[in-house]
Motif scaffolding. Structure first.
Motif, PDB file in Angstrom:
ATOM      1  N   SER A 112      -5.627  -1.965  -1.576  1.00  0.00           N
ATOM      2  CA  SER A 112      -4.499  -1.141  -2.665  1.00  0.00           C
ATOM      3  C   SER A 112      -5.035  -1.065  -3.312  1.00  0.00           C
ATOM      4  O   SER A 112      -5.692   0.436  -3.416  1.00  0.00           O
ATOM      5  CB  SER A 112      -3.464  -1.622  -2.508  1.00  0.00           C
ATOM      6  N   TYR A 115      -6.452  10.246  -0.220  1.00  0.00           N
ATOM      7  CA  TYR A 115      -7.493   9.800  -1.130  1.00  0.00           C
ATOM      8  C   TYR A 115      -7.885   8.681  -0.630  1.00  0.00           C
ATOM      9  O   TYR A 115      -9.002   8.173  -0.947  1.00  0.00           O
ATOM     10  CB  TYR A 115      -6.679   9.056  -2.360  1.00  0.00           C
ATOM     11  N   MET A 117      -0.235   7.970  -6.145  1.00  0.00           N
ATOM     12  CA  MET A 117      -1.275   8.978  -5.761  1.00  0.00           C
ATOM     13  C   MET A 117      -0.185  10.101  -5.748  1.00  0.00           C
ATOM     14  O   MET A 117      -0.431  11.832  -6.544  1.00  0.00           O
ATOM     15  CB  MET A 117      -1.741   9.028  -4.977  1.00  0.00           C
ATOM     16  N   GLU A 171       0.529   7.646   3.500  1.00  0.00           N
ATOM     17  CA  GLU A 171      -0.223   7.033   3.094  1.00  0.00           C
ATOM     18  C   GLU A 171      -0.717   7.302   4.644  1.00  0.00           C
ATOM     19  O   GLU A 171      -0.664   7.562   5.915  1.00  0.00           O
ATOM     20  CB  GLU A 171       0.846   5.714   3.455  1.00  0.00           C
ATOM     21  N   TRP A 219       0.927   2.008  -3.317  1.00  0.00           N
ATOM     22  CA  TRP A 219       0.311   2.661  -4.200  1.00  0.00           C
ATOM     23  C   TRP A 219       0.049   3.491  -3.915  1.00  0.00           C
ATOM     24  O   TRP A 219      -0.365   5.195  -4.526  1.00  0.00           O
ATOM     25  CB  TRP A 219      -1.210   1.604  -3.507  1.00  0.00           C
ATOM     26  N   THR A 220       0.613   4.294  -2.881  1.00  0.00           N
ATOM     27  CA  THR A 220       0.439   5.818  -2.152  1.00  0.00           C
ATOM     28  C   THR A 220       0.825   6.796  -3.137  1.00  0.00           C
ATOM     29  O   THR A 220       0.849   7.548  -2.953  1.00  0.00           O
ATOM     30  CB  THR A 220       0.055   6.001  -0.660  1.00  0.00           C
ATOM     31  N   ASN A 268       0.934  -1.086  -0.785  1.00  0.00           N
ATOM     32  CA  ASN A 268       0.039  -0.165  -0.212  1.00  0.00           C
ATOM     33  C   ASN A 268       1.095   0.944  -0.329  1.00  0.00           C
ATOM     34  O   ASN A 268       0.103   2.447  -0.247  1.00  0.00           O
ATOM     35  CB  ASN A 268      -0.963  -0.395   1.363  1.00  0.00           C
ATOM     36  N   SER A 269       1.710   0.542   0.213  1.00  0.00           N
ATOM     37  CA  SER A 269       3.140   2.932   0.539  1.00  0.00           C
ATOM     38  C   SER A 269       3.315   2.463  -1.078  1.00  0.00           C
ATOM     39  O   SER A 269       3.273   4.143  -1.659  1.00  0.00           O
ATOM     40  CB  SER A 269       4.411   2.532   1.531  1.00  0.00           C
TER      41      SER A 269
END
Lengths: 321, 434
Positions: A220, B253, A188, B265, A184-185, A181-182
């Protein structure tokens, strides 16, 4: 840098680091070495000594107690002074960064390192993003979700305003572990700071869909897909993406699903997040058919695919027109 | 030279540890096989395992590997239905009483710069088990240590001779508030000097730096500053200038909050800090509440029953409070009771965070208990077993609690989720400074 030797401080009167309370709660049984180093450090700090031996003492103290923020602060002042005195601020700062890299490699979970690093970069006469990225890469390779390192990396990229490698870098981590997830963020973060064109956003959506196809049950990637629509496309979900999500739900919205449905009569699906995505999308676009589909999806989530959140699904159902 | 060799070795190790990604399709009941290996009671498990059978196309990665182990451990404890799920209060009390009897061994030197935290965790844990367990002598000893660290009465550092620090000041004030003004300790707190120091670590962007001059700026700092300021009644407009925008920018988000306002995050700890800060400022309506609710809800796992702190990370008992406390704040401010599954959360706490052999509460099965987890797991239990409301949304001390219907009671003390302190204690403290 020469080795640390306690004999260089014999002239320093140590300053007590223990409270001396007779029945202190949870006193720490310091080692003699720790007491010696810290009590001398306290005195030097109090006297404001900014010297090479003071610097060496802070190295020792940080090795013994990396979270000791007071010593980090003291070291910062020493470095500021000595760098100026040296006449070669840049060389001095680089040497300090080398030392910091060593400490960083041994202390992946430490908070202080990163704010210290920021403080150094701010006073470095010629900071370089190239100098920063290798150590960050090593740290992430070792612990791919290390919060401090990812956060520092973002700060660093903003500081240097250099986003060139970041999408590729995040992709390499996503290739290694699609659930990261890190990473993926981080994508963004890049998207939000680089003002992407409609075309680039579309490409990013395609990228995400490919990753979802590899692993459909992944919070994620689905969150990221939604995020792209919410941040860049005003939540205008297109037919193609709705069809894409439906692929992972085994046409269950064609079934008749009510709260008294037998759980065993519901098929296995590939992704509860796809179903949740569809439910929320249908709930946002009011039409009798969409509302009915949203209701079925929330019911199915509640019954079988994501039962721990049944109260949330029921609440969302209650909000439907 | 030596340093370079060491670094080369270090990097070599890291590369050696890198795993290949293997693609595989897991057909059915992915965790059952493992479970049978070390569980004698297969028959008991069958029904429960059936709930976890979303057909998953899965990639075997570091994430799935780590989680499979945890699920395996948790499911065997969660399905041991012959054992009653109950809080072993007397057992944990022993662990907390040790704190007043022992010296911490040298390997705990890592806590040297966080000593006020130990005071708060221990005292608050006892008070949550039962306020009667906190004796006058304990209070006196806590107060003495706090004022040995800062004889001036604040701001507080991590130990004697250490610089003032936001986290240490927060923990000290929290601990002192639990001392119920025995020995007049509340009047020894120097509000004025704490206020001036808070202003000195305030940043232009609305954040707070944990320590002057080198320190972290993130939502933890904001929470520590705002908690202390609201408790001591020194929360001025000047102190929170730009802070609302800072916090708003920390919501990413995903819906949760990161530490810093640049798309960090979303994380349970930073989310709690941001949401509690917004509650103190009376500004919860300024953020995207539906996204926050979805994010919190998604942190609870169907299999382990407890919360993780970030998407695709492992369950950890402390998030029972960091995420559960966020949920409780949202509930108190009228956003609903549907965000978490309280009974399931309670099962995780009571079955997975306690051990029969060692007192104290823990992160997850296989981990040792510690004071930090004991405090936040108990706090998590408190927000699960009570329901919260607020009389005046502008006054976070007016939060009240009553037993939650349909959830069994462990006779734990009700806390104010904004401050993670027993409701009455923190209210009395704030009243003292009004």
């Amino acid at each position: 840098m020469s080795g640390f030797d306690m004999n260089n401080y014999v002239d320093v009167e140590p300053l007590e680091i223990e409270t001396g309370l007779p029945d202190e709660v949870c006193p720490i049984m310091y080692t003699d070495e720790y007491k010696q180093v810290m009590s001398v450090a306290r005195r030097l700090m109090q006297e404001g000594e900014y010297s090479e031996r003071a610097l060496q003492l802070t190295s020792k103290a940080i090795a013994l107690a990396p979270a000791f923020y007071t010593v980090w602060n003291y070291r910062y002042s020493i470095v500021e002074h000595l760098a100026k005195e040296s006449g070669d601020v840049e060389g001095y700062m680089n040497k300090e960064m080398d030392w910091l890299d060593e400490v960083t490699l041994g202390n992946p979970k430490n908070y202080q390192i990163w704010s210290y690093r920021q403080a150094l970069l701010k006073i470095h006469p010629a900071p370089s993003v190239k100098r920063e990225l290798p150590i960050l890469q090593i740290m992430i390779d070792d612990d791919t979700k290390n919060y401090h390192v990812w956060s520092y990396r973002k700060w660093c990229i903003l500081f240097f305003q250099d986003f060139t490698n970041e999408l590729t870098y995040a992709d390499s981590l996503i290739q290694r572990d699609v659930y990261n997830n890190s990473a993926w963020t981080h994508r963004m973060f890049v998207m939000k700071h680089t003002n992407p064109s409609k075309h680039e956003v579309r490409e990013e959506i395609e990228y995400t869909k490919k990753k979802i196809e590899i692993v459909p049950q992944n919070v994620s990637s689905w969150e990221y897909l939604r995020g792209l629509y919410e941040v860049f496309l005003d939540c205008e979900y297109d037919e193609e993406t709705i069809k894409f999500a439906e692929k992972f739900t085994d046409d269950i919205l064609k079934l008749d699903i009510t709260v008294d449905k037998e759980v065993s009569a519901l098929p296995n699906i590939e992704s509860s997040y796809a179903l949740e995505f569809l439910a929320d999308v249908f709930a946002k676009i009011p039409s009798p058919e969409n509302t009915n589909n949203a209701k079925k999806a929330y019911t199915a989530l509640s019954l079988k695919y994501d039962p721990i959140r049944s109260a949330l699904w029921n609440h969302k159902m209650g909000q439907l027109a | 030279m030596v340093g370079e060799i060491r670094r080369a070795k270090f990097i070599g190790n890291l590369l050696g540890r890198r795993r290949e990604i293997v693609e595989q399709v897991v057909s059915e009941e992915p965790y059952k096989e493992d479970q049978e290996d070390d569980n004698d009671n297969d028959n008991d498990n069958d029904n429960d395992v059936e709930e976890i059978e979303i057909l998953m196309k899965e990639q075997d990665t570091e994430t799935t590997e780590a989680r499979a182990h945890v699920i395996n451990d948790c499911v065997s404890l969660l399905t041991a239905v012959n054992e009653k799920a109950e809080l072993k209060s007397d057992f944990h009390r022993q662990y907390l009483d040790y704190a007043f009897q022992i010296k911490l061994p040298p390997q705990m030197t890592a806590l040297d710069a966080s000593q006020p935290w130990i005071l708060y965790w221990v005292l608050n844990s006892l008070a949550m088990l039962s306020e009667d367990l906190v004796s006058d002598e304990m209070r006196r000893r806590i107060e003495e240590k706090a004022f040995a660290i800062s004889p001036e009465g604040g701001p507080f550092g991590g130990g004697i001779g250490q610089l003032p620090h936001l986290a240490a000041t927060y923990a000290s004030i929290e601990a002192l508030s639990s001392c119920a003004n025995s020995n007049g300790s509340w009047d020894k707190i120097d509000k004025k000097s704490i206020y001036n120091w808070l202003l000195s670590v305030k940043q232009e962007n609305g954040g707070f730096k944990t320590c002057y001059s080198v320190g972290e700026v993130d939502t933890r700092g904001v929470y520590c500053a705002l908690s202390v300021a609201s408790m001591l009644n020194i929360l001025t407009d000047e102190l929170v200038e730009n802070t609302l925008q800072y916090l708003i920018n920390c919501q990413n988000y995903e819906g949760g909050f990161g530490g810093c306002p640049f798309e960090d995050e979303a994380h349970g700890g930073y989310t709690f800090c941001a949401v509690a800060s917004l509650a103190i400022m009376g500004a919860l309506d300024k953020i995207n509440i539906p996204k926050l609710i979805d994010w919190c809800a998604t942190k609870q796992y169907n299999e382990e029953k407890g919360f993780c702190g970030r998407s695709n990370k492992l369950v950890d008992g402390c998030y029972s409070f960091w995420v559960g406390g966020t949920v409780a704040i949202l509930e108190a401010y009228g956003y609903g009771e549907y965000i978490m599954n309280h009974n399931e959360m309670r099962e995780y706490i009571l079955r997975c965070c306690q051990d029969t052999k060692r007192p104290g509460l823990r992160d997850k099965p296989g981990k040792n208990p510690d004071f930090y987890h004991t405090n936040y797991v108990l706090a998590g239990l408190s927000v699960v077993e009570y329901t919260f409301k607020i009389d005046n949304p502008k006054d976070p001390f007016s939060i009240s609690a009553e037993p939650r219907k349909g959830v069994p009671s462990s006779n734990i003390t009700a806390i104010n989720p904004v401050y993670c302190l027993p409701i009455d204690l923190v209210k009395n403290f704030a009243n003292h400074f009004k």
